[in-house]
Motif scaffolding. Structure first.
Motif, PDB file in Angstrom:
ATOM      1  N   ALA A  93     -15.421  -7.714  -1.547  1.00  0.00           N
ATOM      2  CA  ALA A  93     -14.278  -6.980  -2.096  1.00  0.00           C
ATOM      3  C   ALA A  93     -14.587  -5.490  -2.207  1.00  0.00           C
ATOM      4  O   ALA A  93     -13.733  -4.646  -1.905  1.00  0.00           O
ATOM      5  CB  ALA A  93     -13.911  -7.542  -3.469  1.00  0.00           C
ATOM      6  N   LEU A 138     -14.335  -3.942   1.216  1.00  0.00           N
ATOM      7  CA  LEU A 138     -12.934  -3.806   1.618  1.00  0.00           C
ATOM      8  C   LEU A 138     -12.264  -2.629   0.920  1.00  0.00           C
ATOM      9  O   LEU A 138     -11.513  -1.862   1.544  1.00  0.00           O
ATOM     10  CB  LEU A 138     -12.182  -5.103   1.308  1.00  0.00           C
ATOM     11  CG  LEU A 138     -12.444  -6.282   2.253  1.00  0.00           C
ATOM     12  CD1 LEU A 138     -11.876  -7.565   1.665  1.00  0.00           C
ATOM     13  CD2 LEU A 138     -11.854  -6.020   3.631  1.00  0.00           C
ATOM     14  N   ARG A 149      -5.673  -4.142  -7.037  1.00  0.00           N
ATOM     15  CA  ARG A 149      -5.253  -4.199  -5.641  1.00  0.00           C
ATOM     16  C   ARG A 149      -4.312  -5.382  -5.407  1.00  0.00           C
ATOM     17  O   ARG A 149      -4.484  -6.453  -5.985  1.00  0.00           O
ATOM     18  CB  ARG A 149      -6.450  -4.332  -4.708  1.00  0.00           C
ATOM     19  CG  ARG A 149      -7.464  -3.203  -4.781  1.00  0.00           C
ATOM     20  CD  ARG A 149      -6.857  -1.840  -4.515  1.00  0.00           C
ATOM     21  NE  ARG A 149      -7.844  -0.865  -4.075  1.00  0.00           N
ATOM     22  CZ  ARG A 149      -8.615  -0.129  -4.860  1.00  0.00           C
ATOM     23  NH1 ARG A 149      -8.513  -0.256  -6.177  1.00  0.00           N
ATOM     24  NH2 ARG A 149      -9.482   0.732  -4.357  1.00  0.00           N
ATOM     25  N   GLN A 201      -9.628 -10.844   4.897  1.00  0.00           N
ATOM     26  CA  GLN A 201     -10.968 -11.439   4.814  1.00  0.00           C
ATOM     27  C   GLN A 201     -10.889 -12.866   5.325  1.00  0.00           C
ATOM     28  O   GLN A 201     -10.030 -13.635   4.882  1.00  0.00           O
ATOM     29  CB  GLN A 201     -11.492 -11.441   3.377  1.00  0.00           C
ATOM     30  CG  GLN A 201     -12.852 -12.147   3.239  1.00  0.00           C
ATOM     31  CD  GLN A 201     -13.390 -12.079   1.830  1.00  0.00           C
ATOM     32  OE1 GLN A 201     -13.648 -10.987   1.312  1.00  0.00           O
ATOM     33  NE2 GLN A 201     -13.549 -13.224   1.186  1.00  0.00           N
ATOM     34  N   THR A 254     -13.821 -12.743  -4.398  1.00  0.00           N
ATOM     35  CA  THR A 254     -13.175 -11.600  -3.754  1.00  0.00           C
ATOM     36  C   THR A 254     -11.820 -11.322  -4.384  1.00  0.00           C
ATOM     37  O   THR A 254     -11.490 -10.176  -4.722  1.00  0.00           O
ATOM     38  CB  THR A 254     -12.990 -11.869  -2.248  1.00  0.00           C
ATOM     39  OG1 THR A 254     -14.256 -12.149  -1.653  1.00  0.00           O
ATOM     40  CG2 THR A 254     -12.379 -10.661  -1.557  1.00  0.00           C
ATOM     41  N   LEU A 294     -10.779  -7.892  -6.499  1.00  0.00           N
ATOM     42  CA  LEU A 294      -9.681  -7.044  -6.040  1.00  0.00           C
ATOM     43  C   LEU A 294      -8.581  -6.938  -7.096  1.00  0.00           C
ATOM     44  O   LEU A 294      -8.041  -5.847  -7.351  1.00  0.00           O
ATOM     45  CB  LEU A 294      -9.096  -7.605  -4.742  1.00  0.00           C
ATOM     46  CG  LEU A 294      -9.978  -7.491  -3.499  1.00  0.00           C
ATOM     47  CD1 LEU A 294      -9.366  -8.286  -2.346  1.00  0.00           C
ATOM     48  CD2 LEU A 294     -10.170  -6.028  -3.080  1.00  0.00           C
ATOM     49  N   ALA A 305      -0.479  -7.704   5.937  1.00  0.00           N
ATOM     50  CA  ALA A 305      -1.712  -7.310   5.249  1.00  0.00           C
ATOM     51  C   ALA A 305      -2.456  -6.281   6.093  1.00  0.00           C
ATOM     52  O   ALA A 305      -2.640  -6.472   7.297  1.00  0.00           O
ATOM     53  CB  ALA A 305      -2.603  -8.524   5.001  1.00  0.00           C
ATOM     54  N   GLN A 332     -10.695   0.699   2.588  1.00  0.00           N
ATOM     55  CA  GLN A 332      -9.330   1.154   2.334  1.00  0.00           C
ATOM     56  C   GLN A 332      -9.299   2.629   1.955  1.00  0.00           C
ATOM     57  O   GLN A 332      -8.410   3.373   2.384  1.00  0.00           O
ATOM     58  CB  GLN A 332      -8.702   0.326   1.213  1.00  0.00           C
ATOM     59  CG  GLN A 332      -7.253   0.689   0.913  1.00  0.00           C
ATOM     60  CD  GLN A 332      -6.752   0.033  -0.360  1.00  0.00           C
ATOM     61  OE1 GLN A 332      -7.477  -0.055  -1.350  1.00  0.00           O
ATOM     62  NE2 GLN A 332      -5.511  -0.446  -0.326  1.00  0.00           N
ATOM     63  N   PHE A 359      -4.232  -7.005   0.674  1.00  0.00           N
ATOM     64  CA  PHE A 359      -5.445  -7.699   1.104  1.00  0.00           C
ATOM     65  C   PHE A 359      -5.120  -9.195   1.198  1.00  0.00           C
ATOM     66  O   PHE A 359      -4.683  -9.791   0.198  1.00  0.00           O
ATOM     67  CB  PHE A 359      -6.572  -7.496   0.099  1.00  0.00           C
ATOM     68  CG  PHE A 359      -7.045  -6.072  -0.022  1.00  0.00           C
ATOM     69  CD1 PHE A 359      -8.149  -5.630   0.692  1.00  0.00           C
ATOM     70  CD2 PHE A 359      -6.385  -5.178  -0.859  1.00  0.00           C
ATOM     71  CE1 PHE A 359      -8.583  -4.319   0.572  1.00  0.00           C
ATOM     72  CE2 PHE A 359      -6.818  -3.871  -0.989  1.00  0.00           C
ATOM     73  CZ  PHE A 359      -7.925  -3.437  -0.264  1.00  0.00           C
ATOM     74  N   ILE A 399      -6.650 -12.890   1.718  1.00  0.00           N
ATOM     75  CA  ILE A 399      -7.955 -13.523   1.580  1.00  0.00           C
ATOM     76  C   ILE A 399      -7.842 -14.993   1.986  1.00  0.00           C
ATOM     77  O   ILE A 399      -7.250 -15.811   1.279  1.00  0.00           O
ATOM     78  CB  ILE A 399      -8.482 -13.410   0.138  1.00  0.00           C
ATOM     79  CG1 ILE A 399      -8.413 -11.958  -0.351  1.00  0.00           C
ATOM     80  CG2 ILE A 399      -9.900 -13.967   0.058  1.00  0.00           C
ATOM     81  CD1 ILE A 399      -9.185 -10.964   0.491  1.00  0.00           C
ATOM     82  N   PHE A 444      -5.601  -5.462   5.370  1.00  0.00           N
ATOM     83  CA  PHE A 444      -6.993  -5.907   5.388  1.00  0.00           C
ATOM     84  C   PHE A 444      -7.024  -7.421   5.172  1.00  0.00           C
ATOM     85  O   PHE A 444      -6.390  -7.945   4.252  1.00  0.00           O
ATOM     86  CB  PHE A 444      -7.801  -5.205   4.297  1.00  0.00           C
ATOM     87  CG  PHE A 444      -7.787  -3.704   4.439  1.00  0.00           C
ATOM     88  CD1 PHE A 444      -8.687  -3.057   5.265  1.00  0.00           C
ATOM     89  CD2 PHE A 444      -6.835  -2.950   3.768  1.00  0.00           C
ATOM     90  CE1 PHE A 444      -8.650  -1.681   5.415  1.00  0.00           C
ATOM     91  CE2 PHE A 444      -6.798  -1.570   3.903  1.00  0.00           C
ATOM     92  CZ  PHE A 444      -7.712  -0.937   4.740  1.00  0.00           C
ATOM     93  N   VAL A 452      -3.001  -8.605  -3.648  1.00  0.00           N
ATOM     94  CA  VAL A 452      -3.732  -9.669  -2.947  1.00  0.00           C
ATOM     95  C   VAL A 452      -2.792 -10.798  -2.573  1.00  0.00           C
ATOM     96  O   VAL A 452      -1.948 -11.212  -3.385  1.00  0.00           O
ATOM     97  CB  VAL A 452      -4.872 -10.225  -3.825  1.00  0.00           C
ATOM     98  CG1 VAL A 452      -5.538 -11.431  -3.167  1.00  0.00           C
ATOM     99  CG2 VAL A 452      -5.916  -9.147  -4.107  1.00  0.00           C
TER     100      VAL A 452
END
Length: 293
Positions: free
Chosen positions: A186, A189, A24, A68, A15, A19, A64, A193, A2, A4, A66, A26
């Motif tokens: 978050a 997201l 997760r 944001q 967020t 995560l 990544a 996922q 992810f 961000i 995902f 990040v």
């Protein structure tokens, strides 16, 4: 992974924290590299990029699944609309180059309206550009942030009077704490996922709606003095904002935004998108602003 963008802001930091608490991976994307250590301590990868540098953004997004994105307005810029427009174009160019599985953009209540809403029109443009990209687009439209009242809390503390551009003082308006926006983003997201959510449109506001009088009541509780809200006269808005350091164009965008607010245009889009509710009330949000628990 992810990625961000704007990880150091109130929304982005929430967020990232949510995560990472869920385990997760990040990548925190920062404009200021001096803030990297705090995110590395959370176990994040860190990348640096300026919002106007599409190549740096593409490198930060690369790999990544995902992403944001948040594109904050710049009401002090000489041409506030053009400043945010350049950021939107850079973000869109970077996303086109990298093509993540899905992009979640923090947008604004009222972003479906094409004109006449001031700053919110800029989020309309953000949505238009991201919808055209070769990536799934998720939009989380946020109500006005409770933290925006920080600009006038000192006035209330010193004078007992709380200036409001929301007219009338008895009208309830949607608002939300910025960290709640980041936390809910978050969660969306992570649901995306796992396949439990699809791309689309969502809204987020606080546990209830408030009036400016409610804001004054919350400050009365926290400041240990009576605070009374008052309507800033419409004809004084522009000069008041210039005196606060906004540019002429920024003051114009804010004026148009609150005209739209007071006409009831800045709200959940009818029949479109789930509405999430944060858990932070006004008193709790203001306690955080004042450094109190």
């Amino acid at each position: 992974m992810f990625a961000i963008l704007g990880a150091a802001g109130k929304v982005g930091r929430a967020t990232v924290s949510t995560l990472r608490a869920a385990g997760r991976p990040v990548r925190a994307i920062l404009r200021d590299p001096s803030k990297a250590a705090a995110f590395e301590a959370l176990g994040c990868e860190v990348a640096t990029a300026d919002l106007h540098d599409a190549d740096a953004l593409a490198r930060a997004f690369d790999g990544a699944a995902f992403v944001q994105v948040i594109c904050p307005p710049a009401p002090r810029a000489g041409d506030a609309g053009a400043e945010m427009g350049r950021s939107i174009e850079s973000i869109a160019k970077a996303l086109t180059a990298v093509r993540p599985q899905a992009t979640l953009a923090i947008s604004d209540y009222g972003a479906e309206i094409e004109s006449g809403t001031g700053i919110t029109v800029l989020f309309h443009e953000l949505e238009v550009q991201l919808r055209a990209l070769p990536t799934e687009a998720i939009f989380l439209r946020s109500a006005e942030h409770m933290e925006n009242w920080a600009r006038v809390i000192r006035i209330a503390a010193d004078s007992g009077r709380l200036p409001s551009l929301h007219h009338p003082l008895s009208k309830r308006f949607p608002t939300v704490s910025a960290p709640d926006v980041g936390r809910i983003s978050a969660e969306i997201l992570m649901q995306r996922q796992s396949g439990a959510a699809t791309a689309g449109l969502f809204h987020v506001e606080g546990p209830e709606r408030y009036t400016p009088a409610d804001v004054a009541k919350a400050l009365t509780t926290l400041l240990n003095r009576e605070v009374v809200a008052f309507e800033v006269p419409r004809q004084a808005w522009h000069q008041t904002m210039l005196s606060a350091g906004l540019s002429d164009s920024g003051a114009g965008l804010v004026t148009e935004l609150y005209d739209a607010h007071n006409r009831g245009l800045i709200d959940v889009e009818d029949g479109a998108g789930q509405v999430f509710h944060g858990t932070t009330d006004l008193v709790s949000a203001f306690q955080a602003l004042l450094g109190r628990k």
